[in-house]
Write a protein that holds these residues in place. Structure first.
Motif, PDB file in Angstrom:
ATOM      1  N   SER A 151       0.830  -1.201   0.000  1.00 16.00           N
ATOM      2  CA  SER A 151       0.000   0.000   0.000  1.00 16.00           C
ATOM      3  C   SER A 151       0.866   1.253   0.000  1.00 16.00           C
ATOM      4  O   SER A 151       2.086   1.203   0.207  1.00 16.00           O
ATOM      5  N   LYS A 152       0.209   2.379  -0.227  1.00 10.86           N
ATOM      6  CA  LYS A 152       0.847   3.693  -0.103  1.00 10.86           C
ATOM      7  C   LYS A 152      -0.043   4.540   0.795  1.00 10.86           C
ATOM      8  O   LYS A 152      -1.189   4.826   0.448  1.00 10.86           O
ATOM      9  N   PHE A 153       0.490   4.905   1.956  1.00 11.63           N
ATOM     10  CA  PHE A 153      -0.305   5.586   2.964  1.00 11.63           C
ATOM     11  C   PHE A 153       0.263   6.959   3.301  1.00 11.63           C
ATOM     12  O   PHE A 153       1.471   7.104   3.513  1.00 11.63           O
ATOM     13  N   LEU A 154      -0.619   7.960   3.377  1.00 12.54           N
ATOM     14  CA  LEU A 154      -0.253   9.152   4.123  1.00 12.54           C
ATOM     15  C   LEU A 154      -0.280   8.829   5.602  1.00 12.54           C
ATOM     16  O   LEU A 154       0.547   9.286   6.374  1.00 12.54           O
ATOM     17  N   SER A 155      -1.280   8.055   6.000  1.00 17.18           N
ATOM     18  CA  SER A 155      -1.362   7.514   7.351  1.00 17.18           C
ATOM     19  C   SER A 155      -2.373   6.386   7.350  1.00 17.18           C
ATOM     20  O   SER A 155      -3.367   6.431   6.632  1.00 17.18           O
ATOM     21  N   HIS A 156      -2.118   5.360   8.161  1.00 16.30           N
ATOM     22  CA  HIS A 156      -3.169   4.390   8.421  1.00 16.30           C
ATOM     23  C   HIS A 156      -3.608   4.581   9.882  1.00 16.30           C
ATOM     24  O   HIS A 156      -3.217   5.534  10.540  1.00 16.30           O
ATOM     25  N   LEU A 157      -4.467   3.743  10.387  1.00  9.07           N
ATOM     26  CA  LEU A 157      -5.025   3.893  11.748  1.00  9.07           C
ATOM     27  C   LEU A 157      -5.774   5.211  11.888  1.00  9.07           C
ATOM     28  O   LEU A 157      -5.789   5.830  12.960  1.00  9.07           O
ATOM     29  N   THR A 158      -6.404   5.650  10.817  1.00  9.59           N
ATOM     30  CA  THR A 158      -7.069   6.959  10.836  1.00  9.59           C
ATOM     31  C   THR A 158      -8.359   6.959  11.641  1.00  9.59           C
ATOM     32  O   THR A 158      -8.978   8.010  11.805  1.00  9.59           O
ATOM     33  N   TYR A 159      -8.764   5.813  12.144  1.00 13.88           N
ATOM     34  CA  TYR A 159      -9.955   5.729  12.981  1.00 13.88           C
ATOM     35  C   TYR A 159      -9.625   5.894  14.469  1.00 13.88           C
ATOM     36  O   TYR A 159     -10.453   5.596  15.331  1.00 13.88           O
ATOM     37  N   THR A 160      -8.416   6.361  14.764  1.00 12.47           N
ATOM     38  CA  THR A 160      -8.010   6.577  16.152  1.00 12.47           C
ATOM     39  C   THR A 160      -7.722   8.057  16.393  1.00 12.47           C
ATOM     40  O   THR A 160      -7.474   8.817  15.462  1.00 12.47           O
ATOM     41  N   ARG A 161      -7.722   8.442  17.660  1.00 13.68           N
ATOM     42  CA  ARG A 161      -7.400   9.839  17.995  1.00 13.68           C
ATOM     43  C   ARG A 161      -5.901  10.066  18.131  1.00 13.68           C
ATOM     44  O   ARG A 161      -5.406  11.116  17.739  1.00 13.68           O
ATOM     45  N   MET A 162      -5.192   9.098  18.716  1.00 14.01           N
ATOM     46  CA  MET A 162      -3.791   9.360  19.069  1.00 14.01           C
ATOM     47  C   MET A 162      -2.827   8.304  18.551  1.00 14.01           C
ATOM     48  O   MET A 162      -1.740   8.148  19.093  1.00 14.01           O
ATOM     49  N   MET A 163      -3.203   7.609  17.491  1.00 14.48           N
ATOM     50  CA  MET A 163      -2.290   6.591  16.979  1.00 14.48           C
ATOM     51  C   MET A 163      -1.974   6.735  15.499  1.00 14.48           C
ATOM     52  O   MET A 163      -1.192   5.946  14.957  1.00 14.48           O
ATOM     53  N   SER A 164      -2.551   7.713  14.814  1.00 17.65           N
ATOM     54  CA  SER A 164      -2.234   7.885  13.398  1.00 17.65           C
ATOM     55  C   SER A 164      -0.752   8.205  13.235  1.00 17.65           C
ATOM     56  O   SER A 164      -0.276   9.208  13.766  1.00 17.65           O
ATOM     57  N   PRO A 165      -0.007   7.365  12.506  1.00 15.56           N
ATOM     58  CA  PRO A 165       1.398   7.673  12.253  1.00 15.56           C
ATOM     59  C   PRO A 165       1.560   8.442  10.943  1.00 15.56           C
ATOM     60  O   PRO A 165       0.767   8.295  10.016  1.00 15.56           O
ATOM     61  N   GLN A 166       2.586   9.251  10.881  1.00 19.83           N
ATOM     62  CA  GLN A 166       2.907   9.982   9.646  1.00 19.83           C
ATOM     63  C   GLN A 166       3.773   9.063   8.787  1.00 19.83           C
ATOM     64  O   GLN A 166       4.824   8.612   9.223  1.00 19.83           O
ATOM     65  N   GLN A 167       3.359   8.822   7.550  1.00 24.03           N
ATOM     66  CA  GLN A 167       4.035   7.835   6.723  1.00 24.03           C
ATOM     67  C   GLN A 167       4.680   8.484   5.493  1.00 24.03           C
ATOM     68  O   GLN A 167       5.738   9.115   5.637  1.00 24.03           O
ATOM     69  N   ILE A 168       4.134   8.382   4.305  1.00 23.66           N
ATOM     70  CA  ILE A 168       4.812   8.932   3.126  1.00 23.66           C
ATOM     71  C   ILE A 168       5.151  10.424   3.293  1.00 23.66           C
ATOM     72  O   ILE A 168       6.275  10.833   2.979  1.00 23.66           O
ATOM     73  N   PRO A 169       4.254  11.277   3.784  1.00 23.06           N
ATOM     74  CA  PRO A 169       4.621  12.691   3.902  1.00 23.06           C
ATOM     75  C   PRO A 169       5.769  12.926   4.872  1.00 23.06           C
ATOM     76  O   PRO A 169       6.626  13.787   4.622  1.00 23.06           O
ATOM     77  N   LEU A 170       5.797  12.174   5.964  1.00 25.45           N
ATOM     78  CA  LEU A 170       6.914  12.290   6.905  1.00 25.45           C
ATOM     79  C   LEU A 170       8.220  11.941   6.219  1.00 25.45           C
ATOM     80  O   LEU A 170       9.238  12.635   6.394  1.00 25.45           O
ATOM     81  N   CYS A 171       8.207  10.879   5.421  1.00 21.45           N
ATOM     82  CA  CYS A 171       9.432  10.464   4.736  1.00 21.45           C
ATOM     83  C   CYS A 171       9.912  11.548   3.777  1.00 21.45           C
ATOM     84  O   CYS A 171      11.113  11.864   3.721  1.00 21.45           O
ATOM     85  N   ALA A 172       8.989  12.142   3.017  1.00 22.16           N
ATOM     86  CA  ALA A 172       9.379  13.201   2.089  1.00 22.16           C
ATOM     87  C   ALA A 172       9.960  14.393   2.847  1.00 22.16           C
ATOM     88  O   ALA A 172      11.007  14.946   2.464  1.00 22.16           O
ATOM     89  N   TRP A 173       9.291  14.815   3.928  1.00 23.00           N
ATOM     90  CA  TRP A 173       9.791  15.931   4.735  1.00 23.00           C
ATOM     91  C   TRP A 173      11.157  15.591   5.312  1.00 23.00           C
ATOM     92  O   TRP A 173      12.059  16.441   5.369  1.00 23.00           O
ATOM     93  N   ALA A 174      11.324  14.337   5.755  1.00 21.58           N
ATOM     94  CA  ALA A 174      12.574  13.926   6.392  1.00 21.58           C
ATOM     95  C   ALA A 174      13.766  14.050   5.452  1.00 21.58           C
ATOM     96  O   ALA A 174      14.863  14.438   5.875  1.00 21.58           O
ATOM     97  N   PHE A 175      13.582  13.725   4.172  1.00 19.49           N
ATOM     98  CA  PHE A 175      14.707  13.834   3.238  1.00 19.49           C
ATOM     99  C   PHE A 175      15.178  15.280   3.106  1.00 19.49           C
ATOM    100  O   PHE A 175      16.388  15.541   3.079  1.00 19.49           O
ATOM    101  N   PHE A 176      14.248  16.220   3.034  1.00 15.79           N
ATOM    102  CA  PHE A 176      14.643  17.629   2.944  1.00 15.79           C
ATOM    103  C   PHE A 176      15.290  18.105   4.248  1.00 15.79           C
ATOM    104  O   PHE A 176      16.289  18.834   4.231  1.00 15.79           O
TER     105      PHE A 176
END
Length: 562
Positions: A151-176
């Motif tokens: 899969s390709k996720f911006l985030s999964h676990l989107t049905y939670t309040r405090m567990m959504s992790p940052q995925q593809i966008p975090l990785c892109a930001w991290a490289f810069f």
């Protein structure tokens, strides 16, 4: 042998802290210890006291510190016990050993898990789940989420309040961000800077395509773990791969980090598939949309601490790119600052409308990082000093939690609240949580704590004592990943020893980081890594599968190590 000498398999940076840990399966008297160079030169070491950790059933531990040794070379730790003389595996001490090797490995991993081939051909016209309108999205690019999940996720676990992790966008930001961190070191920047920039642009290109005409970003493309190309549809899954039509990403679902990554991409000296101005337009359009609709996209109509720090980073990066959203950044910073409260000997952030403390499996360090990035970008704001004060307080709290109990490895700890229970301090993420199923090794989380510690240590307001403790905290997390852990397992694929295999068919990729070590499968005060019974029952993913946020946070931490 009844004692195992545990060291970092990749070795140590000359300027960093350095230690080994002895694992004793029975009570053991260490009569002497030394660090031995390849030329036979010896540095006598003083063993620490023998300690047990929580209810870890592996044995007892002793720490051996040799941080003062800075001469490059190959070394072994030697101990003398009643059973005789024993030496560790050889390891190097070298200048920039961790950043040079670790960052390069991680960049190569991301290049290997880019979305390409038949998947990209399918994603060129990605459909929506349970939608017969015929509309499609060009969703080429990005990175595949995990070894066994294409899969390709911006985030999964989107049905939670405090567990959504940052995925593809975090990785892109991290490289810069990592590339900018390396600019202070021309040698590393020259070798790795362009690769980091180009990988960030690859992620940014995907985010531009993965934005709706209305302005929101989609949460992800998920095939319900079938590996069937025809099941690749835009959706947001629940537990047990149940797909839904809630595919609009709120700030906490990756929308905030998508804005942040695109704003940062707009400042790159070259462009990818889109011009710099297009990255910035997409970022601003996404931000403006979420400023009006964010709670529409959360399952319960409320915001959590994750919305605050993701929106803060989004606004901050827009300001850095020249957009006039300082007031919005200040508002989010104040909201995040207001969540800080005193606790039982330490402070913490109030995470959600239930008043639970903020704790996270993949990014506990991100609130500190967002606050300090805001203070860096908006130094003239009256809110900036408050942001720095809160970030330093959170960093002191992190150090306190790490040091308040026997913790020979220096593993990051959190103040967490398992579902239906009272809050408690813990080494590992609770198995009972909002998702109903998701817990795994926390290498992303501990590396985010390492990066937050290093960013804080670089602040002029950070006193020398705290700076040293934070640098040790950061080194400890990185070396845990690199093999200095109770299982003597290097969790960076392709390096070191005792790296487990995840799956006979869905192979891990060299240079990527495994999920890692968890609390005990049966006793959460214990510790586990690939226990035979649960692995045979299909739980190997919890420990041995690779996941892109682990490598993103690792390379960020490595980018500030010297």
């Amino acid at each position: 042998m009844p004692t195992t000498i545990l060291t970092s398999h990749l070795g140590y940076d000359t300027a960093g802290s350095k230690k080994a840990v002895l694992l004793h399966r029975n009570p053991t008297e260490v009569r002497a210890a030394a660090l031995v160079g390849e030329d036979g030169a010896r540095v006598e070491l003083t063993p620490g006291p023998e300690v047990t950790v929580d209810r870890w059933s592996l044995g007892a531990f002793r720490r051996l510190d040799f941080s003062d040794v800075r001469e490059p070379g190959t070394y072994q730790v030697e101990i003398e016990t009643a059973e005789g003389t024993q030496r560790s595996e050889p390891f190097p001490i070298a200048d920039k050993r961790i950043p040079a090797t670790g960052i390069s490995d991680c960049v190569n991993y991301f290049r290997a898990v880019r979305s390409t081939g038949e998947i990209d051909r399918k994603d060129r016209a990605a459909r929506f789940y349970n939608d017969d309108s015929g509309r499609t999205v060009d969703a080429r690019g990005g990175w595949l989420d995990a070894s066994g999940d294409f899969s390709k996720f911006l985030s999964h676990l989107t049905y939670t309040r405090m567990m959504s992790p940052q995925q593809i966008p975090l990785c892109a930001w991290a490289f810069f961000a990592a590339r900018d961190n390396l600019r202070a070191d021309p040698t590393l920047d020259g070798a790795l800077g362009a690769k980091l920039r180009d990988e960030g642009l690859h992620g940014a290109d995907f985010l531009v395509r993965f934005q709706s005409p209305e302005g929101y970003f989609y949460t992800g493309i998920f095939d319900a773990l079938t590996k069937d190309l025809n099941e690749r549809v835009i959706n947001a899954p629940l537990q047990d791969s149940v797909r839904t039509q809630r595919w609009q990403a709120a700030y906490r679902h990756g929308g905030g980090l998508a804005v942040a990554a695109l704003a940062r991409a707009s400042l790159a000296e070259v462009s990818g598939d889109f011009a710099q101005a297009e990255y910035l337009r997409a970022a601003r359009r996404g931000f403006d949309h979420l400023e009006h609709h964010n709670t529409d996209y959360s399952f319960d109509g409320t915001e959590s601490v994750i919305d605050d720090y993701c929106a803060l980073l989004a606004a901050t990066e827009l300001v850095n790119a020249g957009e006039g959203v300082v007031a919005q950044a200040e508002s989010r910073a104040l909201s995040l600052i207001a969540r800080y409260t005193g606790g039982p000997g330490f402070g913490y952030l109030i995470g959600d409308v239930e008043g639970r403390p903020f704790f996270h499996a993949a990014e506990p360090g991100l609130p500190i990082i967002a606050l300090l990035r805001f203070a860096e970008v908006c130094p003239g704001s009256p809110v900036s000093p408050q942001a720095r004060v809160t970030a330093l307080a959170l960093a002191r709290d992190a150090v306190h939690l790490n040091e308040e109990v026997a913790n020979p490895f220096g593993l990051n700890r959190q103040y967490a609240q398992p579902k239906g229970e009272e809050p408690r301090t813990t080494f590992f993420f609770p198995h009972g949580n909002e998702t109903g199923y998701w817990w795994q090794g926390e290498n992303a989380g501990i590396c985010s704590a390492a990066y937050a510690a290093l960013v804080t240590a670089g602040q002029p307001e950070c006193d020398d004592e705290l700076r040293q403790r934070l640098q040790v905290l950061a080194d400890d997390q990185v070396h845990w990943v690199l093999g200095l852990n109770p299982f003597d397992s290097c969790l960076l694929q392709g390096r070191g020893r005792n790296t487990p295999e995840y799956h006979a068919i869905f192979k891990n990729v060299p240079g990527g980081i495994l999920n890692g070590i968890t609390a005990g499968f049966e006793d959460e005060h214990d510790i586990d890594f690939m226990p035979a019974g649960p692995v045979a029952a299909g739980n190997a993913w919890r420990w041995a599968e690779q996941w892109i946020p682990h490598s993103a946070w690792f390379l960020l931490a490595a980018s500030l190590m010297r």
